[in-house]
Design an enzyme around this catalytic site. Structure first.
Site, PDB file in Angstrom:
ATOM      1  N   ARG A  22       0.839  -1.201   0.000  1.00 47.94           N
ATOM      2  CA  ARG A  22       0.000   0.000   0.000  1.00 47.94           C
ATOM      3  C   ARG A  22       0.877   1.254   0.000  1.00 47.94           C
ATOM      4  O   ARG A  22       0.604   2.233  -0.702  1.00 47.94           O
ATOM      5  CB  ARG A  22      -0.896  -0.029   1.238  1.00 47.94           C
ATOM      6  CG  ARG A  22      -1.995   0.999   1.244  1.00 47.94           C
ATOM      7  CD  ARG A  22      -2.881   0.870   2.462  1.00 47.94           C
ATOM      8  NE  ARG A  22      -3.624  -0.382   2.553  1.00 47.94           N
ATOM      9  CZ  ARG A  22      -4.676  -0.715   1.806  1.00 47.94           C
ATOM     10  NH1 ARG A  22      -5.108   0.106   0.877  1.00 47.94           N
ATOM     11  NH2 ARG A  22      -5.291  -1.869   1.960  1.00 47.94           N
ATOM     12  N   ARG A  50      -9.955   2.865  -2.191  1.00 50.88           N
ATOM     13  CA  ARG A  50      -8.774   2.251  -1.588  1.00 50.88           C
ATOM     14  C   ARG A  50      -8.501   2.903  -0.245  1.00 50.88           C
ATOM     15  O   ARG A  50      -8.617   4.125  -0.113  1.00 50.88           O
ATOM     16  CB  ARG A  50      -7.529   2.493  -2.462  1.00 50.88           C
ATOM     17  CG  ARG A  50      -7.562   1.858  -3.815  1.00 50.88           C
ATOM     18  CD  ARG A  50      -7.260   0.396  -3.813  1.00 50.88           C
ATOM     19  NE  ARG A  50      -5.987   0.043  -3.200  1.00 50.88           N
ATOM     20  CZ  ARG A  50      -5.685  -1.200  -2.838  1.00 50.88           C
ATOM     21  NH1 ARG A  50      -6.543  -2.175  -3.004  1.00 50.88           N
ATOM     22  NH2 ARG A  50      -4.510  -1.474  -2.290  1.00 50.88           N
ATOM     23  N   LEU A 104      -6.006   4.400   2.436  1.00 49.27           N
ATOM     24  CA  LEU A 104      -4.732   5.114   2.255  1.00 49.27           C
ATOM     25  C   LEU A 104      -3.848   4.890   3.479  1.00 49.27           C
ATOM     26  O   LEU A 104      -4.337   4.809   4.607  1.00 49.27           O
ATOM     27  CB  LEU A 104      -5.006   6.607   2.062  1.00 49.27           C
ATOM     28  CG  LEU A 104      -5.762   6.930   0.769  1.00 49.27           C
ATOM     29  CD1 LEU A 104      -6.317   8.347   0.816  1.00 49.27           C
ATOM     30  CD2 LEU A 104      -4.857   6.747  -0.447  1.00 49.27           C
ATOM     31  N   HIS A 151     -18.479  10.895   1.857  1.00 53.28           N
ATOM     32  CA  HIS A 151     -18.961   9.581   2.283  1.00 53.28           C
ATOM     33  C   HIS A 151     -20.485   9.593   2.275  1.00 53.28           C
ATOM     34  O   HIS A 151     -21.104  10.544   2.766  1.00 53.28           O
ATOM     35  CB  HIS A 151     -18.442   9.264   3.692  1.00 53.28           C
ATOM     36  CG  HIS A 151     -18.867   7.913   4.164  1.00 53.28           C
ATOM     37  ND1 HIS A 151     -18.300   6.751   3.680  1.00 53.28           N
ATOM     38  CD2 HIS A 151     -19.835   7.529   5.028  1.00 53.28           C
ATOM     39  CE1 HIS A 151     -18.899   5.712   4.251  1.00 53.28           C
ATOM     40  NE2 HIS A 151     -19.832   6.156   5.069  1.00 53.28           N
TER      41      HIS A 151
HETATM   42  C1  GAR Z   1     -20.427   8.195  -3.952  1.00 52.91           C
HETATM   43  O1  GAR Z   1     -21.713   7.934  -3.469  1.00 52.91           O
HETATM   44  C2  GAR Z   1     -19.460   8.407  -2.813  1.00 52.91           C
HETATM   45  O2  GAR Z   1     -20.036   9.089  -1.725  1.00 52.91           O
HETATM   46  C3  GAR Z   1     -19.125   6.991  -2.444  1.00 52.91           C
HETATM   47  O3  GAR Z   1     -19.018   6.302  -3.658  1.00 52.91           O
HETATM   48  C4  GAR Z   1     -19.847   6.941  -4.633  1.00 52.91           C
HETATM   49  C5  GAR Z   1     -18.998   7.303  -5.819  1.00 52.91           C
HETATM   50  O4  GAR Z   1     -19.792   7.766  -6.878  1.00 52.91           O
HETATM   51  N1  GAR Z   1     -17.913   6.919  -1.693  1.00 52.91           N
HETATM   52  C6  GAR Z   1     -17.641   5.965  -0.813  1.00 52.91           C
HETATM   53  O5  GAR Z   1     -18.395   5.050  -0.568  1.00 52.91           O
HETATM   54  C7  GAR Z   1     -16.295   6.100  -0.138  1.00 52.91           C
HETATM   55  N2  GAR Z   1     -16.097   5.042   0.792  1.00 52.91           N
HETATM   56  P1  GAR Z   1     -19.152   8.649  -8.030  1.00 52.91           P
HETATM   57  O6  GAR Z   1     -17.961   7.865  -8.579  1.00 52.91           O
HETATM   58  O7  GAR Z   1     -20.251   8.757  -9.049  1.00 52.91           O
HETATM   59  O8  GAR Z   1     -18.740   9.981  -7.461  1.00 52.91           O
END
Ligand code: GAR
Length: 203
Positions: free
Chosen positions: A65, A91, A93, A109
């Site tokens: 990583r 991923r 970090l 999130h």
């Molecule tokens: C979004 O809903 C974001 O909040 C989530 O993934 C999706 C990405 O959509 N992030 C996570 O779950 C982070 N752990 P996008 O590629 O269309 O922006």
């Protein structure tokens, strides 16, 4: 304008919201680099359409990583990046990478943190029976989905909701909240004290 690097792994709809915000010359940030750890994802196409340089750094090519993160770090610094946005970057970090971008790295999130850290947030919100759900934009600290909160937006959970309908309602809010939070950081209006982020109101 502050130079922003965006890390992505997929669809890139939040990247698109940031690109759209940055298209306004009055916005205090510009996206100067998009890095994906997965080749061929739609987020890369969105960046290319907007004329933003892209880089694919497949995490699979690295033994550790730390080695993968070091490669991203060099690319970000070579491009003169000042703020890093995680936009659906899937991923974990390393602590060293996170430390080196302390208070200059932002994540979105899809839950009202500290509820529902991790994956499958919408399904878990439905199963928990909560009546409010939403999204959180926060500064990144070494702990997963932790760190000082910049902006949250809430949406109702309806009895008729499926995972997809709830995700779509939250996503609409994500696309508002992320550019707004980036603006706050780019304008230098955020002060961190312990676990909290204080936002100076410049009217
Ligand atoms: C979004 O809903 C974001 O909040 C989530 O993934 C999706 C990405 O959509 N992030 C996570 O779950 C982070 N752990 P996008 O590629 O269309 O922006």
């Amino acid at each position: 304008r502050k130079k922003v690097g965006v890390l992505v792994s997929g669809r890139g709809s939040n990247l698109q919201a940031l690109l759209d915000a940055c298209a306004d010359p009055a916005f205090p940030a510009e996206i100067a680099l998009v890095i994906s750890n997965i080749p061929g994802v739609y987020a890369l196409e969105r960046a290319e359409k907007a004329g933003v340089p892209t880089l694919v750094i497949p995490h699979k090519g690295f033994a550790t990583r730390e080695a993968f993160d070091a490669e991203m770090d060099s690319a970000l610094r070579a491009a003169g990046i000042e703020i890093v946005c995680l936009a659906g970057f899937m991923r974990l970090l390393s602590a060293g990478f996170v430390e080196s971008w302390r208070e200059r790295m932002i994540n979105i999130h899809p839950s009202l943190l500290p509820s529902f850290k991790g994956l499958h947030t919408h399904q878990r919100a439905i199963e928990a029976g909560v009546k409010l759900h939403g999204c959180t934009v926060h500064l990144v600290t070494p702990d997963l989905d932790d760190g000082p909160i910049l902006i949250q937006a809430a949406v109702p959970v309806l009895d008729s909701d499926t995972e997809d309908s709830l995700a779509a309602r939250v996503l609409e809010q994500e696309h508002q909240a992320y550019p707004a939070a980036l603006k706050l950081v780019a304008e230098g209006r955020v002060t961190v004290k312990g676990p909290r982020a204080f936002i100076r109101d410049d009217g």
